[in-house]
Design a protein around this motif. Structure first.
Motif, PDB file in Angstrom:
ATOM      1  N   GLU A 158       0.688  -1.219   0.020  1.00  0.00           N
ATOM      2  CA  GLU A 158      -0.156  -0.087   0.135  1.00  0.00           C
ATOM      3  C   GLU A 158       0.757   1.171  -0.023  1.00  0.00           C
ATOM      4  OE1 GLU A 158      -3.410   2.123   2.604  1.00  0.00           O
ATOM      5  OE2 GLU A 158      -2.640   0.138   3.478  1.00  0.00           O
ATOM      6  N   PHE A 159       1.937   1.128   0.693  1.00  0.00           N
ATOM      7  CA  PHE A 159       2.963   2.471   1.025  1.00  0.00           C
ATOM      8  C   PHE A 159       3.585   2.709  -0.559  1.00  0.00           C
ATOM      9  CE2 PHE A 159       7.303   3.720   0.499  1.00  0.00           C
ATOM     10  CZ  PHE A 159       7.354   4.804   1.324  1.00  0.00           C
ATOM     11  N   LEU A 160       3.747   1.617  -1.232  1.00  0.00           N
ATOM     12  CA  LEU A 160       4.325   1.865  -2.722  1.00  0.00           C
ATOM     13  C   LEU A 160       3.145   2.385  -3.625  1.00  0.00           C
ATOM     14  CD1 LEU A 160       6.808   1.451  -4.640  1.00  0.00           C
ATOM     15  CD2 LEU A 160       5.976  -0.842  -5.126  1.00  0.00           C
ATOM     16  N   ILE A 161       2.132   1.943  -3.561  1.00  0.00           N
ATOM     17  CA  ILE A 161       1.197   2.328  -4.430  1.00  0.00           C
ATOM     18  C   ILE A 161       0.921   3.802  -4.212  1.00  0.00           C
ATOM     19  CG2 ILE A 161      -1.192   2.442  -5.118  1.00  0.00           C
ATOM     20  CD1 ILE A 161       0.503   0.006  -6.294  1.00  0.00           C
ATOM     21  N   LYS A 162       0.853   4.183  -3.018  1.00  0.00           N
ATOM     22  CA  LYS A 162       0.579   5.543  -2.615  1.00  0.00           C
ATOM     23  C   LYS A 162       1.580   6.494  -2.872  1.00  0.00           C
ATOM     24  CE  LYS A 162      -3.189   4.842   0.858  1.00  0.00           C
ATOM     25  NZ  LYS A 162      -3.582   4.894   2.131  1.00  0.00           N
ATOM     26  N   TRP A 163       2.911   6.245  -2.818  1.00  0.00           N
ATOM     27  CA  TRP A 163       4.100   6.946  -2.908  1.00  0.00           C
ATOM     28  C   TRP A 163       3.900   7.009  -4.421  1.00  0.00           C
ATOM     29  CZ3 TRP A 163       8.488   7.083  -5.824  1.00  0.00           C
ATOM     30  CH2 TRP A 163       9.481   8.031  -5.561  1.00  0.00           C
ATOM     31  N   LEU A 164       3.668   6.144  -5.084  1.00  0.00           N
ATOM     32  CA  LEU A 164       3.982   6.336  -6.755  1.00  0.00           C
ATOM     33  C   LEU A 164       2.658   7.320  -7.362  1.00  0.00           C
ATOM     34  CD1 LEU A 164       5.304   2.629  -8.013  1.00  0.00           C
ATOM     35  CD2 LEU A 164       6.228   5.158  -8.429  1.00  0.00           C
ATOM     36  N   ILE A 165       1.645   7.067  -6.703  1.00  0.00           N
ATOM     37  CA  ILE A 165       0.481   8.067  -7.016  1.00  0.00           C
ATOM     38  C   ILE A 165       1.119   9.467  -7.034  1.00  0.00           C
ATOM     39  CG2 ILE A 165      -1.589   8.656  -6.615  1.00  0.00           C
ATOM     40  CD1 ILE A 165      -2.478   6.041  -6.121  1.00  0.00           C
ATOM     41  N   ASP A 166       1.631   9.625  -5.760  1.00  0.00           N
ATOM     42  CA  ASP A 166       2.167  11.045  -5.546  1.00  0.00           C
ATOM     43  C   ASP A 166       3.202  11.477  -6.227  1.00  0.00           C
ATOM     44  OD1 ASP A 166       1.369  13.448  -3.462  1.00  0.00           O
ATOM     45  OD2 ASP A 166       3.835  12.915  -3.285  1.00  0.00           O
ATOM     46  N   HIS A 167       4.038  10.479  -6.950  1.00  0.00           N
ATOM     47  CA  HIS A 167       5.362  10.902  -7.676  1.00  0.00           C
ATOM     48  C   HIS A 167       5.153   9.973  -8.964  1.00  0.00           C
ATOM     49  CE1 HIS A 167       6.665  11.078  -3.486  1.00  0.00           C
ATOM     50  NE2 HIS A 167       7.580  11.696  -3.634  1.00  0.00           N
ATOM     51  N   PRO A 168       4.160  10.568  -9.508  1.00  0.00           N
ATOM     52  CA  PRO A 168       3.948   9.851 -10.923  1.00  0.00           C
ATOM     53  C   PRO A 168       4.948   9.804 -11.961  1.00  0.00           C
ATOM     54  CG  PRO A 168       2.780  12.064 -11.163  1.00  0.00           C
ATOM     55  CD  PRO A 168       3.358  11.777  -9.420  1.00  0.00           C
ATOM     56  N   GLN A 169       6.037  10.641 -11.791  1.00  0.00           N
ATOM     57  CA  GLN A 169       7.271  10.949 -12.774  1.00  0.00           C
ATOM     58  C   GLN A 169       7.965   9.635 -12.607  1.00  0.00           C
ATOM     59  OE1 GLN A 169       6.649  12.388  -9.986  1.00  0.00           O
ATOM     60  NE2 GLN A 169       8.476  13.144  -8.994  1.00  0.00           N
ATOM     61  N   PHE A 170       8.010   8.831 -11.745  1.00  0.00           N
ATOM     62  CA  PHE A 170       8.772   7.535 -11.545  1.00  0.00           C
ATOM     63  C   PHE A 170       7.792   6.170 -11.981  1.00  0.00           C
ATOM     64  CE2 PHE A 170      10.900  10.309  -8.673  1.00  0.00           C
ATOM     65  CZ  PHE A 170      12.200  10.391  -9.063  1.00  0.00           C
ATOM     66  N   LEU A 171       6.690   6.591 -12.407  1.00  0.00           N
ATOM     67  CA  LEU A 171       5.879   5.337 -12.725  1.00  0.00           C
ATOM     68  C   LEU A 171       6.288   4.353 -13.843  1.00  0.00           C
ATOM     69  CD1 LEU A 171       2.151   6.361 -12.253  1.00  0.00           C
ATOM     70  CD2 LEU A 171       3.072   4.430 -11.330  1.00  0.00           C
ATOM     71  N   SER A 172       7.139   5.094 -14.851  1.00  0.00           N
ATOM     72  CA  SER A 172       7.571   4.614 -15.783  1.00  0.00           C
ATOM     73  C   SER A 172       8.900   3.838 -15.618  1.00  0.00           C
ATOM     74  CB  SER A 172       7.634   5.375 -17.085  1.00  0.00           C
ATOM     75  OG  SER A 172       8.424   6.440 -16.896  1.00  0.00           O
ATOM     76  N   ASN A 173       9.583   4.190 -14.632  1.00  0.00           N
ATOM     77  CA  ASN A 173      11.022   3.564 -14.290  1.00  0.00           C
ATOM     78  C   ASN A 173      10.892   2.266 -14.017  1.00  0.00           C
ATOM     79  OD1 ASN A 173      10.895   6.466 -13.684  1.00  0.00           O
ATOM     80  ND2 ASN A 173      13.222   6.206 -13.037  1.00  0.00           N
ATOM     81  N   PRO A 174      11.905   1.437 -14.526  1.00  0.00           N
ATOM     82  CA  PRO A 174      12.032  -0.024 -14.094  1.00  0.00           C
ATOM     83  C   PRO A 174      11.911  -0.049 -12.552  1.00  0.00           C
ATOM     84  CG  PRO A 174      13.535   0.406 -16.087  1.00  0.00           C
ATOM     85  CD  PRO A 174      13.089   2.060 -15.204  1.00  0.00           C
ATOM     86  N   LEU A 175      11.020  -0.906 -12.127  1.00  0.00           N
ATOM     87  CA  LEU A 175      10.623  -0.996 -10.533  1.00  0.00           C
ATOM     88  C   LEU A 175      11.349  -2.407 -10.158  1.00  0.00           C
ATOM     89  CD1 LEU A 175       9.517  -0.139  -7.929  1.00  0.00           C
ATOM     90  CD2 LEU A 175       7.339  -1.389  -8.582  1.00  0.00           C
ATOM     91  N   TYR A 176      12.253  -2.395  -9.129  1.00  0.00           N
ATOM     92  CA  TYR A 176      12.672  -3.537  -8.249  1.00  0.00           C
ATOM     93  C   TYR A 176      12.191  -3.388  -6.896  1.00  0.00           C
ATOM     94  CZ  TYR A 176      15.192  -4.429 -12.623  1.00  0.00           C
ATOM     95  OH  TYR A 176      15.793  -4.743 -13.946  1.00  0.00           O
ATOM     96  N   ILE A 177      11.978  -4.397  -6.286  1.00  0.00           N
ATOM     97  CA  ILE A 177      11.877  -4.462  -4.823  1.00  0.00           C
ATOM     98  C   ILE A 177      13.017  -5.087  -4.132  1.00  0.00           C
ATOM     99  CG2 ILE A 177      10.072  -4.797  -3.090  1.00  0.00           C
ATOM    100  CD1 ILE A 177       8.899  -3.353  -5.162  1.00  0.00           C
ATOM    101  N   GLY A 178      13.458  -4.506  -3.257  1.00  0.00           N
ATOM    102  CA  GLY A 178      14.820  -4.891  -2.552  1.00  0.00           C
ATOM    103  C   GLY A 178      14.727  -5.093  -1.307  1.00  0.00           C
ATOM    104  N   GLY A 179      15.684  -5.921  -0.699  1.00  0.00           N
ATOM    105  CA  GLY A 179      15.797  -6.184   0.958  1.00  0.00           C
ATOM    106  C   GLY A 179      16.712  -7.218   1.297  1.00  0.00           C
ATOM    107  N   SER A 180      16.797  -7.301   2.676  1.00  0.00           N
ATOM    108  CA  SER A 180      17.972  -8.199   3.071  1.00  0.00           C
ATOM    109  C   SER A 180      17.240  -8.893   4.593  1.00  0.00           C
ATOM    110  CB  SER A 180      19.131  -7.503   3.385  1.00  0.00           C
ATOM    111  OG  SER A 180      19.118  -6.657   4.416  1.00  0.00           O
ATOM    112  N   SER A 181      17.595  -9.990   4.718  1.00  0.00           N
ATOM    113  CA  SER A 181      17.674 -10.509   5.913  1.00  0.00           C
ATOM    114  C   SER A 181      16.091 -11.037   6.194  1.00  0.00           C
ATOM    115  CB  SER A 181      17.990  -9.496   7.200  1.00  0.00           C
ATOM    116  OG  SER A 181      17.935 -10.389   8.546  1.00  0.00           O
ATOM    117  N   TYR A 182      15.372 -10.585   6.987  1.00  0.00           N
ATOM    118  CA  TYR A 182      14.232 -10.852   7.285  1.00  0.00           C
ATOM    119  C   TYR A 182      13.107 -10.213   6.464  1.00  0.00           C
ATOM    120  CZ  TYR A 182       9.955 -12.587   9.733  1.00  0.00           C
ATOM    121  OH  TYR A 182       8.785 -13.357   9.861  1.00  0.00           O
ATOM    122  N   ALA A 183      13.563  -9.381   5.525  1.00  0.00           N
ATOM    123  CA  ALA A 183      12.695  -8.663   4.540  1.00  0.00           C
ATOM    124  C   ALA A 183      12.321 -10.034   3.501  1.00  0.00           C
ATOM    125  CB  ALA A 183      13.417  -7.683   3.665  1.00  0.00           C
ATOM    126  N   GLY A 184      13.194 -10.926   3.397  1.00  0.00           N
ATOM    127  CA  GLY A 184      12.999 -12.268   2.705  1.00  0.00           C
ATOM    128  C   GLY A 184      11.704 -12.875   2.785  1.00  0.00           C
TER     129      GLY A 184
END
Length: 463
Positions: A158-184
């Motif tokens: 939900e955070f990501l969707i709302k952030w991108l709605i507020d930052h539409p200039q980044f909607l076309s950028n290739p999107l990756y989700i990243g993290g480490s440890s328990y983010a797995g």
């Protein structure tokens, strides 16, 4: 009974009022930070995104634009592990543009320096304090900070969707989700939910390309059950003990099935007890996690930034001493003002939160990896090879369980003519990489090598 019902109704409407009284998203461009000399040489934005059924959880974030070409470079949403560790750990200790100057604390504000191997050299990165209760994120709802894996993943999505709605200039950028440890545990769920939205043509349509995971918690059987063969491979236990444990435990080191197995595992644990599990090459030091003073709670109504330190502090030079610097820095009022942290929302800032009541209700994410990669999304799984928190042996084992054909067999990869680790690529765009000599959060230990790893993979170049 009537009085209790009236209280519940009143509390419910109070939550609605609080949720409606705050904007869904607030943001500020940060030009300079206390402890850093001069203006920041990169674009930093901080802010909050309201998530949850009643918008009661306020997730704080740091957004750093790519220093190369922010309009075209990939956008990465970075989730820190723990669960409950602040995104600032990634900003200042792992892949972000800042680091602390390693000098002994003398009562003045710790100094910040630039990280020359920041992943923001080639990508835009959103670092988010999640779940609520971690870092500067907080809740307007119940103050006991109860959450679980499913809720954490839902709110990150939900955070990501709302952030991108507020930052539409980044909607076309290739999107990756990243993290480490328990983010797995959280990240694959988020990726699958994004993928489901794309297939359902749910607006906004995100340009999801794949995901990145370092030393990821994935499956308790594989993660926990791999420490015995890893210890043997590292020469930390004898051949005789390994063979005995293998026989008595029948290769299952996750569940102690009999007395003989239990005794063997006790012997293994005793031999490993003097090691730093996050990186067995480094000394075992006191783990710094300052707590609020007795009687204080981190809450909406308590803005105290006083905290007590462990009775024994780590020695100067220990890696955990660097973590101590972040507590002095983030609990300074000038820093909070600069970051635009909402006054009265967070008392003591902790690098890894002690107040979240967290239920781990996703025992395995292997099926998520199978689903996501089968849909064509790219995956980079990397491991510091001297980590005993999540040994690479277990990570390789669950990857093998996917039964993907090998397309580029085990080989070394290099940086500046030196072997930086080993890699293997599988069908369905899954790449596994070890980082030689690195610990649990590999970019923290080997920043140069991990920066090269990311740049090659993001650019679709051979590792």
């Amino acid at each position: 009974m009537a009085k209790g019902l009236l209280y519940s109704i009143t509390y419910f409407y109070m939550l609605i009022f609080l949720s409606l009284s705050l904007p869904t998203l607030s943001k500020t461009n940060i030009k300079d930070l206390p402890g850093f000399p001069g203006p920041l040489p990169f674009q930093l934005e901080t802010g909050y995104v309201s998530v949850g059924d009643l918008k009661e959880d306020q997730l704080f974030y740091y957004f750093v634009e790519s220093e190369r070409n922010p309009k075209e470079d990939p956008l990465i949403l970075w989730l820190t592990g723990g669960p409950g560790c602040s995104a600032f750990s990634a900003v200042a200790y792992e892949i972000g543009p800042l680091d602390f100057k390693m000098v002994e604390y003398n009562g003045s504000l710790p100094q910040l320096v630039l990280n020359p191997y920041s992943w923001t050299k080639v990508s835009n990165i959103i670092f988010v304090d999640q779940p609520s209760g971690s870092g500067f994120s907080y809740t307007n709802g119940s103050e006991d900070y109860r959450t679980n894996d499913h809720k954490s993943a839902k709110e990150a999505h939900e955070f990501l969707i709302k952030w991108l709605i507020d930052h539409p200039q980044f909607l076309s950028n290739p999107l990756y989700i990243g993290g480490s440890s328990y983010a797995g545990v959280i990240l694959p769920v988020v990726v699958q939910e994004i993928s489901n939205d794309i297939e359902a043509r749910q607006e906004p349509i995100l340009n999801l390309k794949g995901y990145i995971l370092g030393n990821p918690s994935t499956d308790r059987k594989f993660d926990t059950g791999s420490f015995v063969p890893h210890a043997h491979g590292m020469g930390l236990i004898s051949d005789e003990l390994y063979e005995s444990a293998k026989k008595n435990c029948k290769g299952n080191y996750y569940e102690e099935r009999n007395i003989q197995c239990s005794m063997d595992l006790d012997s293994v644990n005793e031999l490993l007890s003097g090691l730093n599990k996050a990186s067995i090459l480094e000394p075992k030091c006191v783990f710094v996690s300052p707590k609020p003073k007795p009687g204080q709670r981190r809450s909406l109504h308590n803005n105290s930034t006083n905290f007590q330190l462990p009775y024994v502090l780590p020695a100067f030079g220990c890696r955990t001493y660097r973590y101590l610097l972040s507590h002095y820095w983030a609990n300074d009022d000038s820093v909070r003002n600069a970051l635009q942290v909402r006054k009265g929302t967070v008392g003591v800032w902790e690098r890894c939160s002690s107040i979240i009541s967290y239920v781990k209700d996703i025992p395995s994410t292997i099926h998520y990896h199978l689903n996501i990669t089968s849909r064509g999304y790219r995956a980079l799984i990397y491991s510091g090879d001297h980590d005993f928190e999540v040994p690479f042996v277990g990570t390789l084992a669950w990857i093998r369980s996917l039964n993907f054909p090998i397309v580029d067999d085990w080989r070394s990869w290099s940086v500046d003519g030196q072997v930086a680790g080993y890699t293997r690529s599988y069908a369905n765009n899954l790449t596994f990489v070890t980082v030689k000599g690195a610990g649990h959060t590999a970019p923290e230990y080997n920043p140069k090598e991990c920066s090269a790893m990311l740049q090659r993979w993001i650019s679709h170049n051979r590792m």
